[in-house]
Write a protein that holds these residues in place. Structure first.
Motif, mmCIF file in Angstrom:
data_model
loop_
_atom_site.group_PDB
_atom_site.id
_atom_site.type_symbol
_atom_site.label_atom_id
_atom_site.label_comp_id
_atom_site.label_asym_id
_atom_site.label_seq_id
_atom_site.Cartn_x
_atom_site.Cartn_y
_atom_site.Cartn_z
ATOM 1 N N UNK A 135 0.844 -1.193 0.000
ATOM 2 C CA UNK A 135 0.000 0.000 0.000
ATOM 3 C C UNK A 135 0.877 1.238 0.000
ATOM 4 N N UNK A 136 0.553 2.167 -0.888
ATOM 5 C CA UNK A 136 1.221 3.468 -0.869
ATOM 6 C C UNK A 136 0.522 4.414 0.090
ATOM 7 N N UNK A 137 -0.791 4.233 0.262
ATOM 8 C CA UNK A 137 -1.579 4.966 1.246
ATOM 9 C C UNK A 137 -2.652 4.036 1.805
ATOM 10 N N UNK A 138 -2.956 4.188 3.084
ATOM 11 C CA UNK A 138 -4.075 3.501 3.727
ATOM 12 C C UNK A 138 -4.747 4.504 4.654
ATOM 13 N N UNK A 139 -6.090 4.542 4.639
ATOM 14 C CA UNK A 139 -6.798 5.462 5.532
ATOM 15 C C UNK A 139 -7.321 4.702 6.752
ATOM 16 N N UNK A 140 -7.986 5.374 7.692
ATOM 17 C CA UNK A 140 -8.414 4.703 8.938
ATOM 18 C C UNK A 140 -9.313 3.492 8.730
ATOM 19 N N UNK A 167 -2.774 7.722 6.131
ATOM 20 C CA UNK A 167 -3.310 9.077 5.933
ATOM 21 C C UNK A 167 -4.793 9.115 6.260
ATOM 22 N N UNK A 168 -5.292 10.319 6.514
ATOM 23 C CA UNK A 168 -6.728 10.483 6.801
ATOM 24 C C UNK A 168 -7.594 10.154 5.587
ATOM 25 N N UNK A 172 -12.522 0.684 11.959
ATOM 26 C CA UNK A 172 -11.301 1.490 11.930
ATOM 27 C C UNK A 172 -10.085 0.661 12.347
ATOM 28 N N UNK A 173 -8.941 1.056 11.811
ATOM 29 C CA UNK A 173 -7.695 0.428 12.211
ATOM 30 C C UNK A 173 -7.376 0.717 13.668
ATOM 31 N N UNK A 174 -6.752 -0.258 14.321
ATOM 32 C CA UNK A 174 -6.315 -0.120 15.694
ATOM 33 C C UNK A 174 -5.030 -0.940 15.859
ATOM 34 N N UNK A 223 -5.571 8.934 14.434
ATOM 35 C CA UNK A 223 -5.587 8.325 15.761
ATOM 36 C C UNK A 223 -5.743 6.808 15.671
ATOM 37 N N UNK A 224 -5.022 6.112 16.547
ATOM 38 C CA UNK A 224 -5.115 4.660 16.622
ATOM 39 C C UNK A 224 -5.454 4.249 18.052
ATOM 40 N N UNK A 225 -6.496 3.455 18.198
ATOM 41 C CA UNK A 225 -6.825 2.892 19.500
ATOM 42 C C UNK A 225 -5.816 1.784 19.815
ATOM 43 N N UNK A 226 -5.298 1.777 21.027
ATOM 44 C CA UNK A 226 -4.332 0.751 21.433
ATOM 45 C C UNK A 226 -4.840 -0.086 22.599
ATOM 46 N N UNK A 227 -6.142 -0.041 22.858
ATOM 47 C CA UNK A 227 -6.705 -0.819 23.955
ATOM 48 C C UNK A 227 -6.447 -2.306 23.737
#
Length: 253
Positions: free
Chosen positions: A99-104, A151-152, A195-197, A217-221
């Motif tokens: 991937x050159x770009x990935x969004x949330x 990226x967003x 969403x990615x986490x 933002x990434x959730x890390x729970x």
């Protein structure tokens, strides 16, 4: 025995095909290619491997060799390029793409950077990304985790993300399945919201480092540490799959 980051990443990539059954492994990049071969030799004995040219092989040849080169690979079937489209359409394939770009939400871009009418950089085009994300599980591999990749909003949607798949009416994306994103820093997966986490960070990498390298933002729970390779996995990677150490060119030791 020192374990390199490349070897940790290869084992993480192998995990995406764990118990995948009799499906064709499509692996883009050196580390995913090692991962697919490692999965075949350990947790996924029914995984179907290609030599990267035109054959299905029962024993994966070392990286850099095809079935035509001889060696230990046993040819199971001739697979001309046209047959791959039938396999993709049937869903009997599992892909790990770059991937050159990935969004949330996992929308992926490998086509261009900038305005599509006048791009700043032309890349490889959408290639097989739309068909992959419509027909079978797709995972991603990112060798350099950075805010330029995560990226967003992607400049062009090639691989379909969770938000677009959920908004799609009808049956066109009923087989849409995004798995994980393995990077040189971490393993990411998707929460209930699509969403990615952060699932795990690689040994020596902190959650803050992953977040600083991500453009959203990434959730890390519940995030854990990515597991280390076993002695047998290290032996297979170092002696059977990649004896020339090409993995360290993609992720320097």
């Amino acid at each position: 025995m020192e374990i390199t980051r490349a070897e940790v990443c290869a084992v993480a990539c192998a995990g995406v095909w764990r118990d995948a059954g009799e499906v064709l492994a499509h692996a883009v990049g050196t580390i995913p290619a090692i991962g697919a071969r490692l999965a075949r030799l350990t947790t996924s004995p029914d995984l179907v491997l290609s030599d990267g040219e035109a054959y299905f092989v029962s024993d994966p040849p070392p990286l850099g060799q095809s079935a035509a080169d001889g060696g230990s690979a046993v040819v199971e079937s001739w697979v001309p390029y046209r047959r791959v489209f039938d396999i993709v359409g049937s869903g009997r394939r599992q892909s790990m793409m770059g991937a050159s770009q990935i969004d949330p939400y996992g929308n992926q871009n490998i086509s261009l950077i900038g305005d599509w009418r006048r791009p700043r950089r032309q890349l490889i085009g959408v290639r097989g990304a739309p068909g992959n994300t419509a027909n079978h599980r797709t995972d991603y591999w990112v060798a350099r985790h950075s805010p330029k990749v995560f990226v967003e909003k992607v400049d062009v949607v090639c691989g379909v993300g969770n938000d677009r798949a959920r908004a799609q009416r009808g049956q066109a994306l009923r087989f849409h399945h995004l798995g994980v994103v393995v990077t040189n820093l971490a393993v990411l997966d998707y929460g209930q919201d699509g969403r990615l986490r952060i699932r795990s960070t690689h040994p020596g990498v902190t959650v803050d480092e992953v977040r600083r390298s991500t453009g959203f933002d990434l959730d890390a729970t519940g995030a854990t540490e990515t597991r280390l390779p076993s002695e047998e996995e290290l032996r297979l990677v170092r002696e059977v799959i990649d004896p020339r150490g090409t993995r360290d060119r993609e992720i320097p030791a």
